[in-house]
Write a protein that holds these residues in place. Structure first.
Motif, PDB file in Angstrom:
ATOM      1  N   ILE A   1      38.214  46.841  48.082  1.00 47.72           N
ATOM      2  CA  ILE A   1      36.915  47.020  47.431  1.00 47.72           C
ATOM      3  C   ILE A   1      37.099  47.675  46.059  1.00 47.72           C
ATOM      4  O   ILE A   1      36.464  47.289  45.076  1.00 47.72           O
ATOM      5  CB  ILE A   1      35.970  47.842  48.318  1.00 47.72           C
ATOM      6  CG1 ILE A   1      35.610  47.043  49.583  1.00 47.72           C
ATOM      7  CG2 ILE A   1      34.707  48.230  47.557  1.00 47.72           C
ATOM      8  CD1 ILE A   1      34.784  47.807  50.588  1.00 47.72           C
ATOM      9  N   ASP A   2      38.015  48.659  45.977  1.00 45.71           N
ATOM     10  CA  ASP A   2      38.316  49.286  44.688  1.00 45.71           C
ATOM     11  C   ASP A   2      38.824  48.243  43.693  1.00 45.71           C
ATOM     12  O   ASP A   2      38.443  48.253  42.511  1.00 45.71           O
ATOM     13  CB  ASP A   2      39.361  50.390  44.857  1.00 45.71           C
ATOM     14  CG  ASP A   2      38.819  51.611  45.569  1.00 45.71           C
ATOM     15  OD1 ASP A   2      37.578  51.758  45.638  1.00 45.71           O
ATOM     16  OD2 ASP A   2      39.632  52.422  46.064  1.00 45.71           O
ATOM     17  N   GLN A   3      39.686  47.353  44.160  1.00 48.78           N
ATOM     18  CA  GLN A   3      40.231  46.318  43.289  1.00 48.78           C
ATOM     19  C   GLN A   3      39.138  45.346  42.846  1.00 48.78           C
ATOM     20  O   GLN A   3      39.085  44.917  41.693  1.00 48.78           O
ATOM     21  CB  GLN A   3      41.343  45.561  44.021  1.00 48.78           C
ATOM     22  CG  GLN A   3      42.061  44.529  43.162  1.00 48.78           C
ATOM     23  CD  GLN A   3      43.194  43.840  43.909  1.00 48.78           C
ATOM     24  OE1 GLN A   3      43.678  44.341  44.932  1.00 48.78           O
ATOM     25  NE2 GLN A   3      43.612  42.688  43.413  1.00 48.78           N
TER      26      GLN A   3
ATOM     27  N   TYR B   1      27.425  45.333  44.275  1.00 47.74           N
ATOM     28  CA  TYR B   1      27.042  46.746  44.386  1.00 47.74           C
ATOM     29  C   TYR B   1      28.293  47.607  44.261  1.00 47.74           C
ATOM     30  O   TYR B   1      29.284  47.389  44.972  1.00 47.74           O
ATOM     31  CB  TYR B   1      26.340  47.006  45.718  1.00 47.74           C
ATOM     32  CG  TYR B   1      25.880  48.438  45.870  1.00 47.74           C
ATOM     33  CD1 TYR B   1      24.891  48.951  45.040  1.00 47.74           C
ATOM     34  CD2 TYR B   1      26.435  49.273  46.836  1.00 47.74           C
ATOM     35  CE1 TYR B   1      24.467  50.268  45.160  1.00 47.74           C
ATOM     36  CE2 TYR B   1      26.014  50.587  46.965  1.00 47.74           C
ATOM     37  CZ  TYR B   1      25.032  51.082  46.121  1.00 47.74           C
ATOM     38  OH  TYR B   1      24.621  52.387  46.233  1.00 47.74           O
ATOM     39  N   ILE B   2      28.268  48.599  43.368  1.00 44.55           N
ATOM     40  CA  ILE B   2      29.454  49.420  43.104  1.00 44.55           C
ATOM     41  C   ILE B   2      29.269  50.878  43.501  1.00 44.55           C
ATOM     42  O   ILE B   2      30.141  51.713  43.233  1.00 44.55           O
ATOM     43  CB  ILE B   2      29.853  49.332  41.617  1.00 44.55           C
ATOM     44  CG1 ILE B   2      28.728  49.831  40.704  1.00 44.55           C
ATOM     45  CG2 ILE B   2      30.243  47.895  41.256  1.00 44.55           C
ATOM     46  CD1 ILE B   2      29.132  49.929  39.230  1.00 44.55           C
ATOM     47  N   GLY B   3      28.149  51.200  44.155  1.00 45.74           N
ATOM     48  CA  GLY B   3      27.919  52.565  44.612  1.00 45.74           C
ATOM     49  C   GLY B   3      27.025  53.344  43.661  1.00 45.74           C
ATOM     50  O   GLY B   3      26.417  52.785  42.744  1.00 45.74           O
ATOM     51  N   GLU B   4      26.935  54.644  43.897  1.00 47.04           N
ATOM     52  CA  GLU B   4      26.090  55.506  43.071  1.00 47.04           C
ATOM     53  C   GLU B   4      26.893  56.061  41.898  1.00 47.04           C
ATOM     54  O   GLU B   4      27.983  56.604  42.083  1.00 47.04           O
ATOM     55  CB  GLU B   4      25.501  56.646  43.909  1.00 47.04           C
ATOM     56  CG  GLU B   4      24.491  56.171  44.941  1.00 47.04           C
ATOM     57  CD  GLU B   4      23.739  57.321  45.573  1.00 47.04           C
ATOM     58  OE1 GLU B   4      24.085  58.492  45.284  1.00 47.04           O
ATOM     59  OE2 GLU B   4      22.804  57.067  46.350  1.00 47.04           O
ATOM     60  N   GLU B   5      26.338  55.907  40.703  1.00 50.31           N
ATOM     61  CA  GLU B   5      26.960  56.388  39.483  1.00 50.31           C
ATOM     62  C   GLU B   5      25.867  56.876  38.535  1.00 50.31           C
ATOM     63  O   GLU B   5      24.701  56.524  38.701  1.00 50.31           O
ATOM     64  CB  GLU B   5      27.764  55.287  38.781  1.00 50.31           C
ATOM     65  CG  GLU B   5      28.923  54.740  39.585  1.00 50.31           C
ATOM     66  CD  GLU B   5      29.682  53.666  38.829  1.00 50.31           C
ATOM     67  OE1 GLU B   5      30.737  53.237  39.317  1.00 50.31           O
ATOM     68  OE2 GLU B   5      29.217  53.257  37.736  1.00 50.31           O
TER      69      GLU B   5
ATOM     70  N   GLY C   1      30.785  47.139  47.416  1.00 49.87           N
ATOM     71  CA  GLY C   1      31.427  45.862  47.686  1.00 49.87           C
ATOM     72  C   GLY C   1      30.484  44.801  48.198  1.00 49.87           C
ATOM     73  O   GLY C   1      30.864  43.630  48.299  1.00 49.87           O
ATOM     74  N   ASP C   2      29.242  45.172  48.529  1.00 53.70           N
ATOM     75  CA  ASP C   2      28.247  44.187  48.966  1.00 53.70           C
ATOM     76  C   ASP C   2      27.832  43.297  47.793  1.00 53.70           C
ATOM     77  O   ASP C   2      27.794  43.744  46.641  1.00 53.70           O
ATOM     78  CB  ASP C   2      26.985  44.878  49.503  1.00 53.70           C
ATOM     79  CG  ASP C   2      27.186  45.481  50.882  1.00 53.70           C
ATOM     80  OD1 ASP C   2      28.233  45.220  51.509  1.00 53.70           O
ATOM     81  OD2 ASP C   2      26.290  46.221  51.328  1.00 53.70           O
ATOM     82  N   VAL C   3      27.497  42.062  48.116  1.00 54.47           N
ATOM     83  CA  VAL C   3      26.914  41.151  47.131  1.00 54.47           C
ATOM     84  C   VAL C   3      25.405  41.130  47.357  1.00 54.47           C
ATOM     85  O   VAL C   3      24.947  40.911  48.487  1.00 54.47           O
ATOM     86  CB  VAL C   3      27.498  39.728  47.268  1.00 54.47           C
ATOM     87  CG1 VAL C   3      26.754  38.747  46.353  1.00 54.47           C
ATOM     88  CG2 VAL C   3      28.983  39.733  46.931  1.00 54.47           C
TER      89      VAL C   3
END
Length: 253
Positions: free
Chosen positions: A120-122, A69-73, A40-42
């Protein structure tokens, strides 16, 4: 239309080329940056392309680019998990991109304060649903004018000049798409604030009413100056003691 699209793509490729070699080290060590980022960070990026130069001129800012930023994938099916972002590239459009794509860039983390995991999910879902959208090619032609000659545009007009895209729903510009995403969860960036005076219990009271600005008027700089986003610095977050620093005059080469 086909000729215009071809010309737009050629122009986008021209604008994406760097103007100069990066002379300074990045703001943060890439590993520290990855450990500090939260979903959720910009992430703001300075950039050194011709495109970045035009954006920074119009916004009078260090920052030319913004990504979520959407996390680790996994970058590829079955591959290892990596820190990932969603951004809008002038050539590739809306895309997922690994954090290390910005490893050599000056960056800044802007963190929305108090945004719950469901929001944040949304937010991430909004951006993910738009992967594959193209960059607004009309905006490419508009920005190219400022590389040929940078006119003495008054500061109060530059924000309007950045809102030059066609407005088509499958087109996107990095900061405007992010503004739409945060608008979808009703999180403020830089709203217009109206002060309203009223009375309650025999006392005069003052309230602030927020009005959402048109998303097309947002620029990467707005996340930096917003009072609703925290500026997060990796070196400070992960432990910093100035007394442990070693300076050249201490005797070591």
């Amino acid at each position: 239309m086909g000729l215009l699209r071809f010309a737009g793509r050629r122009m986008a490729h021209f604008l994406a080329q760097p103007r100069r070699r990066q002379a300074r080290p990045p703001t943060s060590d890439p590993h520290l940056l990855a450990r500090t980022l939260r979903r959720g960070d910009v992430l703001l990026v300075e950039g050194n392309s011709r495109f970045s130069t035009a954006i920074k001129y119009l916004t009078q800012s260090t920052w030319s680019h913004a990504a979520l930023y959407i996390g680790e994938e996994a970058w590829e099916p079955g591959g290892p998990r990596r820190p990932m972002l969603i951004d809008v590239d002038v050539e590739a459009g809306v895309r997922r991109v690994p954090l290390d794509a910005f490893a050599e860039e000056h960056t800044r983390i802007c963190r929305p304060h108090g945004l719950p995991p469901t929001a944040i999910d949304q937010l991430v879902g909004f951006m993910r649903a738009r992967i594959g959208y193209s960059y607004d090619l009309k905006n490419v032609f508009d920005l190219a004018r400022y590389l040929i000659r940078q006119p003495p545009v008054p500061g109060h007009m530059r924000r309007r000049l950045i809102a030059l895209g066609s407005g088509e729903p499958t087109k996107a510009i990095c900061s405007t798409l992010l503004a739409q995403a945060f608008e979808s969860v009703r999180y403020p960036i830089l709203p217009e604030i109206e002060t309203v005076l009223g009375h309650a219990g025999g006392r005069e009271q003052q309230r602030e009413i927020l009005h959402i600005r048109n998303y097309s008027l947002y620029t990467p700089r707005d996340f930096d100056v917003s009072p609703f986003f925290e500026i997060v610095k990796p070196r400070l977050q992960l432990g910093f003691d100035y007394r442990a620093l070693q300076w050249s005059e201490d005797g070591d080469p």
